[in-house]
Design an enzyme around this catalytic site. Structure first.
Site, PDB file in Angstrom:
ATOM      1  N   HIS A   1       0.837  -1.209   0.000  1.00  0.00           N
ATOM      2  CA  HIS A   1       0.000   0.000   0.000  1.00  0.00           C
ATOM      3  C   HIS A   1       0.869   1.255   0.000  1.00  0.00           C
ATOM      4  CE1 HIS A   1      -3.232   2.783   0.963  1.00  0.00           C
ATOM      5  NE2 HIS A   1      -2.561   3.187   2.031  1.00  0.00           N
TER       6      HIS A   1
ATOM      7  N   ARG B   1       3.906  10.609  -5.471  1.00  0.00           N
ATOM      8  CA  ARG B   1       5.252  11.161  -5.614  1.00  0.00           C
ATOM      9  C   ARG B   1       5.972  10.417  -6.735  1.00  0.00           C
ATOM     10  NH1 ARG B   1       4.531   9.977  -0.377  1.00  0.00           N
ATOM     11  NH2 ARG B   1       5.995   8.239  -0.505  1.00  0.00           N
TER      12      ARG B   1
ATOM     13  N   GLU C   1      -9.095  -2.500   6.426  1.00  0.00           N
ATOM     14  CA  GLU C   1      -8.102  -2.627   7.489  1.00  0.00           C
ATOM     15  C   GLU C   1      -8.575  -3.618   8.541  1.00  0.00           C
ATOM     16  OE1 GLU C   1      -6.534   0.984   9.105  1.00  0.00           O
ATOM     17  OE2 GLU C   1      -6.869   2.135   7.271  1.00  0.00           O
TER      18      GLU C   1
ATOM     19  N   TYR D   1      -3.422  17.717   4.059  1.00  0.00           N
ATOM     20  CA  TYR D   1      -2.569  16.845   4.886  1.00  0.00           C
ATOM     21  C   TYR D   1      -1.127  17.310   5.074  1.00  0.00           C
ATOM     22  CZ  TYR D   1       0.266  14.289   1.436  1.00  0.00           C
ATOM     23  OH  TYR D   1       1.184  13.929   0.493  1.00  0.00           O
TER      24      TYR D   1
ATOM     25  N   THR E   1      -4.264   0.417   5.622  1.00  0.00           N
ATOM     26  CA  THR E   1      -4.854  -0.269   4.471  1.00  0.00           C
ATOM     27  C   THR E   1      -4.078  -1.537   4.166  1.00  0.00           C
ATOM     28  OG1 THR E   1      -5.341   1.891   3.581  1.00  0.00           O
ATOM     29  CG2 THR E   1      -5.547   0.035   2.068  1.00  0.00           C
TER      30      THR E   1
HETATM   31 MN    MN Z   1      -6.204   4.117   7.144  1.00  0.00          MN
END
Ligand code: MN
Length: 403
Positions: free
Chosen positions: A124, A133, A193, A236, A338
């Protein structure tokens, strides 16, 4: 009598016995239940009917008292229940304590104290790195192989499976936009998750070592970390996830005790970098769990992420979370991050499955990049159990409703 004749191979047989909290049909009262096949056993009523000393812990409106009781009690209660539901002589006394699952209302089974979410799947993290990126030399950040990265989330918006999720609104700004706009998220996503539930608290100032995991952690459940990618992308930097994730986190109504998953323990992937002593789990025994997760949208399976591929284990996450002396409380919940495996059909988010919207999924209802209003997302999972049986985890499901 229904509960005693569950078919061989039922993933919710007597080797599983996950805990939840329910109200029987027509009642508002909440009480601890244990799932057996397609029935729920009223655990407190059963304890009373059989004169068990555990009635005081089980005839409760939540799992909180049981969680706080600690591993020796968890083992005793589990052993007792296993005996209750497998002894034919108890059948008559227990019969009134069983409720068909389809007739009960399930509730959030414990009071969520603090909530942390990790980022512990290498697949992930590399996928996300490549998406966001693309020019970076390494798709992993330099810290990733040295510590399990996480953030503190919002415990008050953890909801039980079946709760609708209102599409969140917020600010978003694509790189090419001149200014941010406000409105409902147009990139609503999921994260498949596993959540770990802390039972026994720890003392402020005292880190919990790797081998404290089984003493402090009661069990696990599936968890969907709903994520608004557009809100997240704009907000973020530099402090991390905030409103793009805090609007809702769904958990299963059933908490599977760690003891039900002994046969599912596996060795995590090979460590490619030496670890500092507090995280070094070489020689610590198998710290991973072989949980086979399925992600379905509107009933169609879109991914099957294997939890066994997670780089960091739940014990390492707990050690990391407390290494600075931060204390644990009963009801703390931490998400694995995740779960994504190495294959394209093993990715636990739409961000990865559609490669940030580039490759839409084909659903019977049409193409999907991110979630539409009305979509129902369901996570399910099973793990290997004793003697070739399966241990089912409780589903976590949620429907997206308009902002
Ligand atoms: Mn999460």
């Amino acid at each position: 009598m229904p509960p005693f004749d569950i078919p061989e191979g039922d993933p919710f047989g007597p080797h599983n016995l996950p805990y939840g909290v329910f109200s029987p049909s027509g009642s508002q009262e909440r009480t601890v239940g244990v799932r057996l096949g397609d029935h729920v056993l009223d655990a407190g009523a059963a304890a009373r009917a059989l004169g068990s000393p555990h009635a005081g812990l089980l005839a409760r409106p939540s799992l909180d008292a049981l969680l706080a009781a600690g591993r020796p009690v968890w083992s005793d209660v589990r052993r007792a229940m296993r005996e209750w539901v497998t002894t034919p002589e108890h059948q008559e006394a227990l019969a009134p304590c069983f409720h068909p699952l389809s007739t009960v209302t399930l509730h959030l089974p414990f009071q969520v104290a603090d909530y942390v979410d990790f980022y512990s799947s290498e697949h992930h993290a590399r996928n996300v790195g490549q998406i966001f990126r693309p020019d970076a030399e390494d798709s992993l950040t330099p810290n990733w192989k040295h510590l399990p990265i996480g953030y503190h989330g919002r415990s008050g918006t953890v909801v039980v499976s079946g709760t609708d999720v209102v599409r969140p609104s917020g600010q978003r700004k694509a790189p090419a936009d001149a200014a941010p706009v406000f409105g409902p998220s147009i990139r609503l996503d999921i994260e498949a998750e596993v959540g770990f539930v802390v039972g026994v608290p720890s003392e402020l100032g005292s880190p919990v070592p790797l081998d404290g995991f089984r003493e402090h952690v009661f069990g696990l459940c599936l968890l969907n970390d709903w994520s608004a990618r557009d809100i997240q992308a704009w907000e973020y930097v530099p402090l991390g996830p905030f409103l793009g994730k805090s609007f809702a986190t769904s958990v299963s109504a059933w908490i599977t005790p760690l003891e039900a998953l002994e046969e599912a323990r596996v060795t995590p992937p090979e460590r490619t970098h030496p670890l500092l002593p507090y995280l070094d789990d070489s020689g610590a025994g198998p710290g991973g769990y072989d949980l086979r997760i399925s992600v379905a949208i509107n009933g169609k399976v879109v991914a099957e992420p294997p939890f066994s591929t997670m780089y960091w284990t739940a014990a390492q996450q707990l050690a990391q979370m407390t290494v600075n002396g931060a204390s644990l409380r009963t009801g703390d919940l931490y998400g694995s991050g995740t779960v994504s495996g190495p294959s394209e059909n093993q990715r636990g988010s739409l961000l990865e499955l559609t490669w940030n919207g580039r490759d839409p999924l084909e659903l019977p209802e049409g193409k999907r990049t991110f979630l539409e209003d009305g979509d129902v997302v369901t996570l399910s999972a099973w793990a290997p159990g004793p003697d070739g049986t399966r241990i089912g985890l409780g589903d976590v499901t949620g429907r997206v409703v308009p902002a």
